[in-house]
Motif scaffolding. Structure first.
Motif, mmCIF file in Angstrom:
data_model
loop_
_atom_site.group_PDB
_atom_site.id
_atom_site.type_symbol
_atom_site.label_atom_id
_atom_site.label_comp_id
_atom_site.label_asym_id
_atom_site.label_seq_id
_atom_site.Cartn_x
_atom_site.Cartn_y
_atom_site.Cartn_z
ATOM 1 N N GLU A 15 0.786 -1.219 0.098
ATOM 2 C CA GLU A 15 -0.083 0.062 0.194
ATOM 3 C C GLU A 15 0.913 1.183 0.035
ATOM 4 N N PRO A 16 0.263 2.397 -0.449
ATOM 5 C CA PRO A 16 1.310 3.614 -0.418
ATOM 6 C C PRO A 16 1.933 4.078 0.797
ATOM 7 N N ASP A 17 1.027 3.907 1.832
ATOM 8 C CA ASP A 17 1.515 4.173 3.224
ATOM 9 C C ASP A 17 2.825 3.433 3.676
ATOM 10 N N ALA A 18 3.199 2.337 2.816
ATOM 11 C CA ALA A 18 4.502 1.385 3.266
ATOM 12 C C ALA A 18 5.486 1.982 2.726
ATOM 13 N N GLN A 19 5.482 3.053 1.736
ATOM 14 C CA GLN A 19 6.583 3.592 1.276
ATOM 15 C C GLN A 19 7.567 4.260 2.184
ATOM 16 N N GLY A 20 8.755 3.718 2.275
ATOM 17 C CA GLY A 20 9.521 4.110 3.574
ATOM 18 C C GLY A 20 9.452 3.752 4.411
ATOM 19 N N ALA A 21 8.210 3.105 4.808
ATOM 20 C CA ALA A 21 8.029 2.736 6.433
ATOM 21 C C ALA A 21 8.100 0.961 6.513
ATOM 22 N N VAL A 22 7.728 0.332 5.575
ATOM 23 C CA VAL A 22 7.740 -1.034 5.744
ATOM 24 C C VAL A 22 8.790 -1.566 4.790
ATOM 25 N N THR A 23 10.080 -1.614 5.613
ATOM 26 C CA THR A 23 11.324 -1.886 4.783
ATOM 27 C C THR A 23 11.950 -3.282 5.065
ATOM 28 N N LYS A 24 11.416 -3.739 5.924
ATOM 29 C CA LYS A 24 12.247 -5.195 6.688
ATOM 30 C C LYS A 24 11.100 -6.123 6.701
ATOM 31 N N TRP A 25 11.418 -7.312 6.494
ATOM 32 C CA TRP A 25 10.756 -8.402 6.498
ATOM 33 C C TRP A 25 10.092 -8.724 7.930
ATOM 34 N N SER A 26 10.814 -8.345 8.782
ATOM 35 C CA SER A 26 10.294 -8.452 10.479
ATOM 36 C C SER A 26 9.017 -7.477 10.729
ATOM 37 N N GLN A 27 8.981 -6.657 9.720
ATOM 38 C CA GLN A 27 7.736 -5.813 9.960
ATOM 39 C C GLN A 27 6.508 -6.415 9.461
ATOM 40 N N ILE A 28 6.558 -7.268 8.644
ATOM 41 C CA ILE A 28 5.356 -8.121 7.933
ATOM 42 C C ILE A 28 4.731 -9.063 8.871
ATOM 43 N N ARG A 29 5.631 -9.808 9.650
ATOM 44 C CA ARG A 29 5.130 -10.976 10.364
ATOM 45 C C ARG A 29 6.008 -11.258 11.539
ATOM 46 N N ALA A 30 5.816 -11.356 12.851
ATOM 47 C CA ALA A 30 6.642 -11.924 13.774
ATOM 48 C C ALA A 30 7.181 -13.048 13.567
ATOM 49 N N GLY A 31 8.657 -13.169 13.821
ATOM 50 C CA GLY A 31 9.398 -14.237 13.378
ATOM 51 C C GLY A 31 9.987 -14.370 11.961
ATOM 52 N N PHE A 32 9.515 -13.403 11.268
ATOM 53 C CA PHE A 32 10.210 -13.375 9.888
ATOM 54 C C PHE A 32 11.608 -12.348 10.350
ATOM 55 N N PRO A 33 12.787 -12.706 9.568
ATOM 56 C CA PRO A 33 14.022 -12.130 9.813
ATOM 57 C C PRO A 33 14.121 -10.366 9.629
ATOM 58 N N THR B 83 15.653 -8.555 8.314
ATOM 59 C CA THR B 83 16.466 -8.060 7.081
ATOM 60 C C THR B 83 15.811 -7.310 5.990
ATOM 61 N N GLU B 84 16.434 -6.466 5.251
ATOM 62 C CA GLU B 84 16.044 -5.669 4.314
ATOM 63 C C GLU B 84 15.001 -6.136 3.284
ATOM 64 N N LEU B 85 13.702 -5.481 2.943
ATOM 65 C CA LEU B 85 12.953 -6.203 2.147
ATOM 66 C C LEU B 85 13.170 -5.650 0.553
ATOM 67 N N ARG B 86 13.501 -6.331 -0.124
ATOM 68 C CA ARG B 86 13.607 -5.514 -1.750
ATOM 69 C C ARG B 86 12.559 -6.197 -2.526
ATOM 70 N N LEU B 87 11.891 -4.987 -2.918
ATOM 71 C CA LEU B 87 10.668 -5.442 -3.830
ATOM 72 C C LEU B 87 10.913 -5.237 -5.364
ATOM 73 N N TYR B 88 10.069 -6.075 -5.929
ATOM 74 C CA TYR B 88 10.087 -6.074 -7.488
ATOM 75 C C TYR B 88 8.803 -6.212 -8.000
ATOM 76 N N GLY B 89 8.506 -5.129 -8.955
ATOM 77 C CA GLY B 89 6.968 -5.253 -9.648
ATOM 78 C C GLY B 89 6.676 -4.598 -10.876
ATOM 79 N N PRO B 90 5.577 -4.776 -11.540
ATOM 80 C CA PRO B 90 5.415 -4.221 -12.705
ATOM 81 C C PRO B 90 5.382 -2.604 -12.548
#
Length: 334
Positions: free
Chosen positions: A134-152, A154-161
């Motif tokens: 979502e747009p609000d994630a820009q610059g805010a959700v940048t690590k896997w650990s922010q998605i779900r507890a237990g995820f590492p 580490t930096e989240l690198r995104l690729y999309g159309p």
């Protein structure tokens, strides 16, 4: 020396003239648009040209939106599209007196993928995907650990159309509840092969694109199952496959894909012949390149629609339309 030079010029002119005659004798069909639909159209074009050596089919991949821009200006004969046409694209075509025939050619599941080196993300929920994209994630959700507890952590690198992609429109509509609503800080491309290489090269990468591109690269990618959280299928996380897309348990990331044919172009014998060949052989070729074929009745209905030159879109020019099942598509086309 002068005689040799004159002879060389004469031979060059003759070869050039013959080449020009050969080029002029070849009839050209111009197709552009979705990178998702590209493998299907390219496969059809290759088989068609084997039987029709005097006709050349050129297929581009400028994205669904980019393809519709060219199509609406009358620059192409056929537009590949991974979503229905939008009103602004209808308006452009109308401005240039371009009428079109909408033809479904296959069904597709959007694959959410990570690198084969990813050991933690086997499934994601729709809510988690929204949290990522979502747009609000820009610059805010940048690590896997922010998605779900237990995820590492580490930096989240995104690729999309890119924004000209119909896959982008569909994904954002399905996941973020608004077409085009997406964070912008990701690596974007209308070429799905670029996205494949990006995700596969990043242990922390995540991306999405048409299922066929995963099928062609499953040795270096890992498919992520999706939980729709609404208990529609009652089976929890579902991975896209020919079976789960056809039985509509893979939701909301399954969709029909299309070609749009210019009515003016269809008056040309070579274009009409190509479209007839496309719809007659699509069932077999769609499966060969990793997509889900429509029922034979759907291709027959599409061919009848083309032969009758029935114009316009049955989707009300709204662009990405979520939750359209194969049986729903058949009802609309009737």
């Amino acid at each position: 020396m002068k005689k040799f030079l004159n002879l060389f010029i004469a031979i060059s002119a003759l070869i050039g003239g013959l080449s020009g005659q050969v080029f002029a004798a070849s009839k050209l069909i111009k197709v552009d648009g979705s990178s998702t639909v590209f493998p299907i159209t390219e496969a059809v074009a290759e088989e068609f040209q084997k039987e029709n050596s005097g006709i050349k089919v050129m297929v581009g991949i400028s994205g669904t939106g980019g393809g519709f821009k060219r199509f609406g200006r009358g620059e192409t004969d056929i537009s590949d599209a991974s979503r229905p046409i939008k009103q602004k694209e209808v308006d452009l075509a109308r401005e240039n007196n371009i009428e079109y025939i909408e033809l479904p050619v296959a069904y597709d599941g959007l694959a959410v993928v990570v690198s084969s080196r990813n050991t933690w993300a086997d499934h994601l929920t729709v809510k988690e995907l929204k949290k990522i994209w979502e747009p609000d994630a820009q610059g805010a959700v940048t690590k896997w650990s922010q998605i779900r507890a237990g995820f590492p952590d580490t930096e989240l690198r995104l690729y999309g159309p890119g924004t000209d992609s119909g896959t982008f429109d569909y994904f954002t509509e399905a996941i973020c509840a608004k077409s085009g609503a997406s964070r912008g800080d990701y690596t974007a491309s209308e070429d799905d092969n670029v996205l494949v290489e990006g995700v596969s090269s990043e242990a922390n990468g995540l991306g999405y694109f048409g299922l066929a591109y995963y099928e062609q690269n499953k040795d270096k990618l890992k498919l992520v199952a999706i939980d729709d959280e609404n208990d529609v299928n009652g089976r929890g996380p579902i991975a896209p496959s020919m079976e789960t897309v056809m039985d509509s348990t893979y939701q909301p990331l399954a969709r029909p894909i299309f070609i749009y044919v210019s009515v003016q172009a269809a008056q040309k014998e070579e274009v009409a012949k190509f479209v007839d060949f496309y719809l007659t052989h699509a069932g077999q070729l769609v499966k060969e390149v990793g997509y889900i074929p429509l029922p034979d009745t759907a291709y027959q209905a599409a061919l009848e629609r083309f032969n009758a030159r029935i114009t316009g879109s049955v989707f009300g020019s709204k662009g990405a339309t979520i939750g359209v099942k194969i049986e729903d598509l058949l009802k609309r086309k009737k």
